[in-house]
Design a protein around this motif. Structure first.
Motif: not given
Length: 754
Positions: A481-492, A540-545, A686-694
């Motif tokens: 409910s909090e992240l549904g608009d951001i993350i995507i379902p994990i798929q194979e 997107k799966i990586y970013m969602s995780r 480096q950009l999306a994960v380390d800089y913008y998230l961490l």
């Protein structure tokens, strides 16, 4: 229980005085105190016994019978005085406590007090809110308040006794079954503690088996070690068999108790004003005259009670001191769990600022993997950087294994493997060694190798198992409910296909022009877009995780630094919108990187691009020459493969234009794809994960900071940080309890110093 007869102890009241001071502080509601409690049925002779022990003329009037606990303390002093007040019950309201403070009587002598006692008792009942008329009127029938009577004088003996209401089995005079239960529970509450001596008052003229008080005493004193039986009304026992039964009890032959039984005679309701010595003459007659002298009469009982009270106080004193210390520690721990007080804006900002500082410290330690800084990091959810790096390594492995649509050709393997015929004679060639062996088939390499770069000794399967253990791919309903608009379902992600050459041929045929040894550069753009079209889903799966892992870390870190649920929930919803916006920003940056790679014209300044193309061309020529190569073992001191210069020229010029163009497209695409994939993986991390998230200034980890707390509007601050009514009540209760226990500790330690 051993009975002390030390006259020094009996004459030194210091220890008992301090226990009485603890009782005045109402410490008994927190820590059991050594005490003597008189219990029995309403008709057992309890009031008469108390009058004999204390000299206080307890009224026999039903409306003034004991309807609350009464603590009677007598002590020897050079001056006569009587002090009467009311100790509020353990659950008394502040208003009731204030009302009881007004009840305080001080009289100059015991004789004066005894004259006024009935009137004093009536006024005490009124202050407690008890009914003046049991059958009608407002107010309660019984109270948990305690009437304290402290008598001092040169002829007083040191003794403290607590009297509680008598048990009754039938409802009369306005009492109810609830009142019966209340009295019984009150009696149980006073006699349950191991530091209480139970004085069970039993009328001699009634079958002892019918006395409920002995059953209640047995429930809390299984072995009868702290129950003393007091048999009253011996003058009413006329039958020889009944007298013999009473003697058997006094001699401890029946229903034995460790402390035994005493036989006493008290003044009756209409017995006039006989002296105690006159009452005790009954014990000079048979069969009572044959009983032990230290087991009959008020004097013997009073001496025994003094000894018992001193003995139990001396025995329990070290435990009492320890209990008070432990209670203070427990209260302080519970008070600490409530956090800093937050009654006003300053305290509220201080409270939230403290939590914000602790949260930021958690984040710094989690990013630096300083997990030994606090045992709380035993929780997997708080091992943030470890979780992120494991997810990143799986992303890296998944990307290199599955992100391309089709496998590139392995240029080290010939399209049509050539195997020397074992029986055919080699064709003689000029300058060739006639003894040279034919070229054997080159061992085939797999058409594709996964690029799995993980920490030394760790396989991708190990990392996937860790992700499964952390349940990264299992999204809870609240998280959805909090992240549904951001993350995507994990798929194979589907595996790459093998028909690369046929696919390139189709692309070339669909987009070819009037080329003469060249091709339309647009073919590379189209081919790369198709070859990399799975990059978006994998990323997107990586970013969602990572976002889920970070979201869980923030929630767990808040739980570890803010234990009060209401404040934590309000804080969570206060920062949630900003957290979500920053997650969206990070995901948007990842999407931008995907769009840049897939939509722009493929181009690179990396010098390895040209080297990779030349290497691919060299591999192709090598494979074309391999069938004509002969091994030479004579020259240069080792095995060498020799080819003809004419064969080299033929290999370089022997392909049709279309085939050559397709190979060129393949080599360009393969060289560029490898460089672009390396660049893209690095940029996403480096950009999306380390800089913008961490670690960047807009990281979600930097939403809840002390600066954020400082800038909160007063209304929002009040909504988040204000205490609940229950928390305020608990804080007040714990503060008062700590104060009382600390005062008790001072009293107990002052005894040690003397």
């Amino acid at each position: 229980m051993t009975i002390s007869r030390d006259p020094v102890i009996l004459s030194n009241p210091a220890l008992l005085e301090r226990v009485d001071k603890l009782r005045d502080l109402n410490i008994g509601q927190h820590v059991p105190l050594p005490q003597l409690v008189v219990v029995g049925d309403q008709s057992s002779g309890k009031s008469s016994l108390l009058e004999s022990l204390s000299g206080i003329p307890f009224p026999r009037d039903q409306s003034l019978c004991t309807r609350h606990a009464t603590q009677i303390t007598s002590r020897r002093d050079s001056n006569d005085s009587v002090l009467i007040n009311i100790i509020p019950g353990p659950n008394a309201t502040e208003e009731h406590k204030e009302q009881l403070k007004g009840f305080r009587n001080k009289l100059p002598s015991g004789s004066e007090f005894r004259k006024q006692f009935t009137d004093i008792l009536k006024k005490a009942n009124e202050k407690m809110g008890l009914r003046t008329d049991l059958s009608t009127g407002k107010g309660e029938v019984f109270s948990k308040d305690v009437l304290k009577i402290e008598i001092s004088g040169p002829r007083e003996d040191y003794l403290t006794i607590i009297d509680v209401p008598g048990i009754f089995r039938t409802t009369t005079q306005g009492t109810t079954r609830d009142d019966m239960t209340l009295v019984k529970d009150m009696v149980k509450g006073y006699i349950k503690d191991d530091r209480t001596i139970i004085l069970a008052v039993l009328p001699s003229n009634v079958d002892i088996a019918t006395q409920e008080i002995l059953e209640l005493a047995k429930d809390v004193d299984k072995n009868g070690e702290r129950t003393l039986g007091v048999l009253t009304k011996p003058d009413l026992v006329l039958e020889p068999s009944a007298q013999a039964a009473v003697c058997d009890l006094v001699l401890n032959k029946k229903r034995s108790l460790t402390l035994g039984y005493f036989l006493v005679r008290n003044r009756g309701a209409d017995g006039g004003f006989e002296e105690q010595s006159e009452l005790d003459r009954v014990f000079q007659t048979q069969p009572w005259a044959d009983l032990p002298k230290d087991r009959v009469g008020i004097s013997a009982l009073k001496e025994q009670l003094q000894s018992l009270l001193v003995d139990i106080t001396r025995r329990e004193f070290p435990k009492l001191l320890q209990d008070v210390n432990n209670q203070i520690k427990d209260c302080k721990r519970e008070l600490d769990s409530l956090g800093l007080p937050r009654q006003d804006e300053r305290e509220q900002r201080s409270f939230l600022s403290h939590i914000a500082g602790a949260f930021q410290e958690r984040a710094r330690e989690a990013l630096a993997a300083h997990y030994n800084a606090d045992p709380v990091f035993e929780q997997d959810e708080l091992r943030l950087i470890t979780q992120v790096m494991n997810i990143t390594d799986v992303f890296n492995a998944d990307f290199r294994e599955s992100a391309h649509s089709r496998h590139f050709e392995d240029l080290g393997v010939p399209k049509t493997p050539v195997v020397a015929e074992p029986k055919a004679e080699p064709k003689a060639e000029q300058n060739a060694d006639p003894k040279a062996e034919p070229v054997a088939k080159r061992p085939e390499r797999p058409a594709h190798r996964d690029w799995e770069e993980t920490p030394a000794g760790v396989t991708v399967d190990n990392l996937r198992a860790l992700l499964d253990k952390a349940k990264v791919d299992e999204i809870a309903p609240q998280e959805l409910s909090e992240l549904g608009d951001i993350i995507i379902p994990i798929q194979e992600i589907p595996k790459p296909r093998d028909n690369f050459t046929a696919w390139i041929n189709d692309v070339h045929l669909q987009f070819r022009g009037m080329d003469l040894g060249t091709f339309n550069p647009y073919l590379v753009s189209i081919s790369f877009a198709e070859q990399s079209h799975k990059w978006g889903d994998i990323t997107k799966i990586y970013m969602s995780r990572v976002i889920i892992t970070l979201h869980r870390f923030i929630a767990a870190a808040l739980r570890s630094v803010c234990t009060e649920e209401q404040a934590r929930n309000h804080l969570w919803y206060a920062i949630l919108d900003t957290l979500v916006e920053r997650y969206k920003t990070a995901m948007a940056k990842a999407n931008l990187l995907i769009e840049v790679e897939q939509r722009k014209q493929p181009y690179t300044l990396n010098r390895q691009f040209a080297a990779a193309r030349m290497e691919a061309r060299g591999h192709r020529i090598t494979e074309l020459l391999r069938p004509t190569a002969r091994r030479d073992t004579k020259q240069f001191g080792g095995v060498q493969y020799m080819v003809s210069l004419d064969d080299i020229a033929k290999a370089a010029a022997g392909k049709p234009n279309v085939e050559q163009l397709q190979e060129d497209i393949h080599d360009i695409l393969k060289a560029y794809y490898g460089l672009a994939a390396d660049r893209f993986i690095d940029n996403v991390f480096q950009l999306a994960v380390d800089y913008y998230l961490l670690t960047g200034p807009s990281s979600p980890l930097k939403v809840f900071t002390q600066d954020w707390v400082i800038n909160l509007e007063p209304g929002e601050l009040e909504r988040i940080a204000s205490e609940t009514k229950q928390a305020k009540k608990n804080r007040s209760r714990l503060g008062k309890k700590i104060e009382d226990l600390s005062n008790a500790l001072k009293i107990l330690k002052s005894q040690d110093e003397q």
